[in-house]
Write an enzyme that holds these catalytic residues in place. Structure first.
Site, mmCIF file in Angstrom:
data_model
loop_
_atom_site.group_PDB
_atom_site.id
_atom_site.type_symbol
_atom_site.label_atom_id
_atom_site.label_comp_id
_atom_site.label_asym_id
_atom_site.label_seq_id
_atom_site.Cartn_x
_atom_site.Cartn_y
_atom_site.Cartn_z
ATOM 1 N N GLU A 151 0.811 -1.227 0.000
ATOM 2 C CA GLU A 151 0.000 0.000 0.000
ATOM 3 C C GLU A 151 0.836 1.265 0.000
ATOM 4 O O GLU A 151 0.881 1.999 0.984
ATOM 5 C CB GLU A 151 -0.939 -0.003 1.211
ATOM 6 C CG GLU A 151 -1.960 -1.104 1.138
ATOM 7 C CD GLU A 151 -3.028 -1.019 2.215
ATOM 8 O OE1 GLU A 151 -2.906 -0.216 3.136
ATOM 9 O OE2 GLU A 151 -4.001 -1.776 2.106
ATOM 10 N N GLU A 201 -4.132 -8.988 0.461
ATOM 11 C CA GLU A 201 -4.610 -8.698 1.825
ATOM 12 C C GLU A 201 -6.119 -8.584 1.763
ATOM 13 O O GLU A 201 -6.655 -7.810 0.968
ATOM 14 C CB GLU A 201 -3.971 -7.401 2.336
ATOM 15 C CG GLU A 201 -4.221 -7.168 3.800
ATOM 16 C CD GLU A 201 -3.498 -5.919 4.298
ATOM 17 O OE1 GLU A 201 -2.286 -5.748 4.027
ATOM 18 O OE2 GLU A 201 -4.161 -5.107 4.944
#
Ligand code: GAL
Length: 846
Positions: free
Chosen positions: A460, A536
């Site tokens: 991220e 994720e």
């Protein structure tokens, strides 16, 4: 004795519910595998002399420094003249007086020892006073004096740190040696020129945890192992040996390579031989390289190929390992050797068929995990890595992602040995020198581990992953290229929270999505040549043993809690588990972790994302995964009923009752009366609502029309006694007397009928005597601010955990659990004895 599995219990007529409740007892099959794996790890290998690798963990001294005031930091930085001359750092000389410093052994995390502070800036690190605003508790000094025997004359002596949090300066015998500025990558220094041979020496490390990388708890200190390695001047390079396998028919070709350095003063002829051993220690192949001459201060690369006939493949069910003994010969004499472990397996990501291991399709049933545990913070004894992995295996988890940093070696080794695949992630997504150095250290260190199936260059990165992220595209491409050079056998990816169309994702071999279930289908249609997986997922939240969310108490019910950006277990697995082209994914998270206290802040000090709590005690969702992730020998019938049935004061109120099961149908009985039977939807659960009246609820699961398993919750009475046992996932009542091994103990409170009380919250004190010490306590309560180190802990919804560690003296550890404090009814104490057996100690620095 047959393995204690729920199936065996069923066969012997002991269905769950009373002594064994499905929600609180794990089977031992995963641990039995761990035991077998460790036995294999212990196999006797040929001596690797003349190399000596010594554990450098015992006998350190510690003291806090100060990050702003040099006067409180051993004078370091006072007057700006510290680095003017070599050899003048007095605190790093043997004669310096450290008698008032604290004695400790490594691994050590000082952050976990600190009290909590209500300071919202420190929320992500679990409200610990570490950081630039806490100068008194952010710098730690470690000191150790040690002998270098006269017989070491002429050898190279290198110190290895597996990981220190964070920025560290190292001195030896008054001389500055070097520094390392990250918290997760290993580093080493050649100390040879600075050591006094045949005399006492001194090493000092100043560790500064003021800066951090995490929005999660990172610990502070020398939290991984330290080693001292002594070699010949002609020796193998650090992390240079590799074994790459490729399978064709019944044969595996093993491509072997390494680098030899010559730190001597004369040219040296060298060649390298490889001896390959199977899991039983039998030599199955040998090969050697051509001879080369290596100039002084030079190095040379050596390669060879070996063939393995009918190789035993590494897989999730049979994690077969081979080892290669890599030996350097010079003038006909072995001058250095090391052992590397590897596996033979194929791991293929296919855009249409998902993932396959050894040609067989298998879904990645993964969890993301941070590295801390109850009681010990980031400084885990090795055995705890196996414990944690055994907990995850128990629910059918077959892969872990090392979010968001390079993992501890023993976690990777545990995955290799227990058959758990890995997505191995570096900390810094950058092609700057530090970022590339961290990446290179990770790939070189772990590229022989068969468990690793994906390298991840990060997570991220908002600035690098978006549509117009030109920087991202370039940084990503450089990092991916670098990994491919170091390891052409594995795919490179990252965990991206976006549509993966542009930026850093352009360079990836396979595409990982964090959350956002709307993206993968669209992406797959537009990019049919790129394999996709869930890097994720989920971020479901729950507090173990809690069945109604209470914002005033910072608790989340067990049924369907999830953050706005996440998905429940059922939502994400129905998505990733049902599309053939999806490789599977990694749920956030396996274990709860300190810091990032979501969804609440203070007084919560840890996250609530875990499928198990900080101690590894399962939350109810564990059994959702166990129902649908079980496979091979792990595939057991599951019936898990919740909540508990202790709702005193709520008589007549409706209570939601859920069952996770993989059987055909489940019938619910409330106080002996059937509430009806329901078919279990594929990848779903069944639920009822019933009015509470004290008694019992029971779920009976049937397959092909026959009841095969049941689960029961009974209303208990108040606690009258304490129960102290070895955690069943471990089950060992005898551990190694090596100063490192641990016993993980489970603490419960029983009512007068001997039933565990699921709501008990009694404070319990622990007395540990004999050949062991208490190294940490926990209870899985995200809101508990009791000390991790004091010998007492409140039960949280009926459970607490104590971790005790052996000394190096064989004998017995006696643990007594007693009621602490004066309030409430008496509890009968409990006692437990753990034996510690004499073992050969790992070679260590004296
Ligand atoms: C993700 C992030 C994780 C964790 C998680 C919580 O976006 O990658 O580190 O913060 O959110 O839901």
């Amino acid at each position: 004795m047959p393995k204690i599995t729920r199936r065996n219990l069923l066969r012997s007529g002991l269905t769950s519910g009373l002594a064994l409740s499905a929600s609180s007892v794990l089977t031992r099959s995963a641990w039995a595998r761990a035991e077998a794996a460790l036995a294999q790890a212990d196999m006797t290998l040929p001596a690797l002399a003349p190399r000596e690798k010594l554990l450098f963990d015992f006998g350190w001294k510690f003291q806090f420094g100060n990050s702003v005031d040099p006067a409180k930091d051993l004078g370091f930085g006072l007057g700006q003249g510290d680095f003017a001359k070599t050899g003048e750092f007095d605190f790093a000389k043997v004669k310096f007086d450290d008698s008032k410093w604290r004695d400790l052994n490594l691994p050590h995390d000082w952050a976990v020892e600190l009290p909590f502070v209500h300071d919202d800036v420190q929320m992500s690190h679990g409200y610990k006073p570490v950081g630039r605003r806490y100068p008194e508790s952010s710098v730690g000094w470690y000191r150790r004096t040690f002998d270098v025997p006269a017989t070491d004359a002429g050898r190279r002596i290198v110190i290895d740190f597996d990981g220190v949090f964070r920025d560290v300066f190292i001195w030896v015998n008054g001389c500055f040696i070097g520094r390392n500025d990250n918290g997760y990558a290993p580093f080493h220094f050649d100390l040879t020129d600075f050591l006094a041979i045949g005399a006492k020496n001194c090493i000092v490390a100043r560790v500064d945890a003021s800066f951090g990388d995490g929005w999660f708890y990172e610990g502070a200190g020398i939290y991984r192992h330290v080693w001292l390695t002594k070699t010949d001047p002609v020796h193998l390079g650090k992390f240079e040996s590799y074994a790459r396998t490729s399978v064709s028919g019944n044969t595996a070709a093993v491509s072997l390579g390494t680098v030899v350095r010559n730190a001597g003063t004369k040219s040296s002829d060298a060649k390298v031989t490889w001896k390959i051993l199977d899991a039983a220690g039998k030599t199955v192949a040998t090969t050697d390289s051509a001879q080369q001459s290596i100039a002084p201060d030079g190095s040379a690369t050596f390669t060879a190929i070996a063939k393995l006939a009918n190789p035993s493949l590494w897989s999730v069910q049979s994690p077969n390992l081979y080892s290669a003994i890599v030996t350097v010969e010079s003038a006909g004499k072995a001058v250095d050797a090391e052992q590397i472990n590897f596996g033979v397996r194929t791991a293929v990501f296919d855009p249409d068929k998902g993932f396959s291991l050894n040609g067989k399709s298998i879904k990645i049933q993964g969890t993301c995990n941070h590295q801390d545990h109850a009681g010990v913070g980031a400084a885990l004894p090795d055995r705890l890595q196996y414990f944690r992995l055994a907990v995850l295996r128990e629910m059918g988890c077959n892969a872990v992602r090392t979010s968001h940093n390079m993992p501890t070696p023993e976690w990777v080794e545990a995955c290799d040995r227990l058959g758990v695949m890995m997505m191995c992630e570096t900390r810094q997504m950058s092609s700057n020198p530090e970022g590339l150095a961290q990446l290179e250290a990770m790939v070189k260190r772990y590229r022989n581990s068969p468990s690793i199936i994906i390298w991840s260059i990060g997570n991220e990165e908002w600035e690098l992953q978006n549509e117009d992220a030109e920087q991202g595209a370039k940084i990503g491409a450089t990092m991916v290229r670098h990994v491919h050079e170091l390891d052409p056998t594995r795919v490179v990816s990252a965990a991206v929270n976006g549509n993966n169309e542009k930026g850093v994702s352009e360079a990836f071999d396979i595409i990982g999505f964090n959350y956002n279930l709307a993206f993968p289908d669209e992406y797959h249609k537009k990019n049919p040549r790129r394999a996709v997986y869930g890097s994720e997922t989920s971020s479901a939240i729950s507090t173990r043993g809690v069945y109604s969310s209470d914002p005033l108490r910072n608790t989340v019910n067990a049924y369907d809690g999830v953050v706005p950006w996440g998905e429940t277990a059922e939502e994400w697995w129905k998505f990733y588990g049902t599309r053939d082209w999806e490789a599977g994914g990694f749920a956030w998270t396996g274990f709860d972790y300190r810091g990032e206290p979501t969804p609440y802040g203070w007084p919560s000090v840890n996250s609530q994302f875990g499928i198990v709590d900080m101690c590894g005690y399962p939350k109810d969702t564990f059994f959702y995964y166990k129902s649908w992730w079980g496979q091979g020998p792990d595939k057991e019938p599951v019936v898990h009923l919740f909540p508990h049935w202790n709702w005193e004061g709520r008589e007549g109120e409706p209570i939601k009752i859920w069952v996770y099961s993989n059987l055909d149908e489940v019938e619910l009985f409330v106080n002996g009366v059937s509430s009806g039977s329901q078919k279990v939807p594929h990848l779903g659960h069944v639920e009822w609502t019933a009015k509470f009246a004290p008694g019992a609820i029971e779920a009976r699961g049937s397959k092909d029309g026959k009841v095969v398993l049941s689960d029961k919750r009974e209303t208990t009475s108040a606690p009258v006694s304490i129960k102290l046992t070895v955690d069943p996932i471990d089950g060992r009542s005898e551990i190694d007397a090596d100063g490192e091994d641990i016993a993980v103990l489970r603490v419960e409170a029983l009512d007068k009928q001997g039933r565990p009380v699921p709501t008990a919250g009694n404070l319990i004190g622990f007395k540990v005597t004999g050949e062991g010490k208490l190294i940490g306590v926990g209870n899985g309560d995200p809101n508990c601010q009791e000390s991790d180190k004091d010998p007492k802990r409140s039960l949280f919804n009926g459970l607490a955990q104590v971790i005790v560690q052996s000394t190096k003296e064989p004998g017995e550890i006696h643990i007594e659990a007693v009621k602490e404090g004066w309030e409430g009814a008496e509890l009968t104490p409990a006692k437990l004895t753990i034996k510690t057996r004499k073992v050969e100690l790992r070679p260590q620095v004296r």
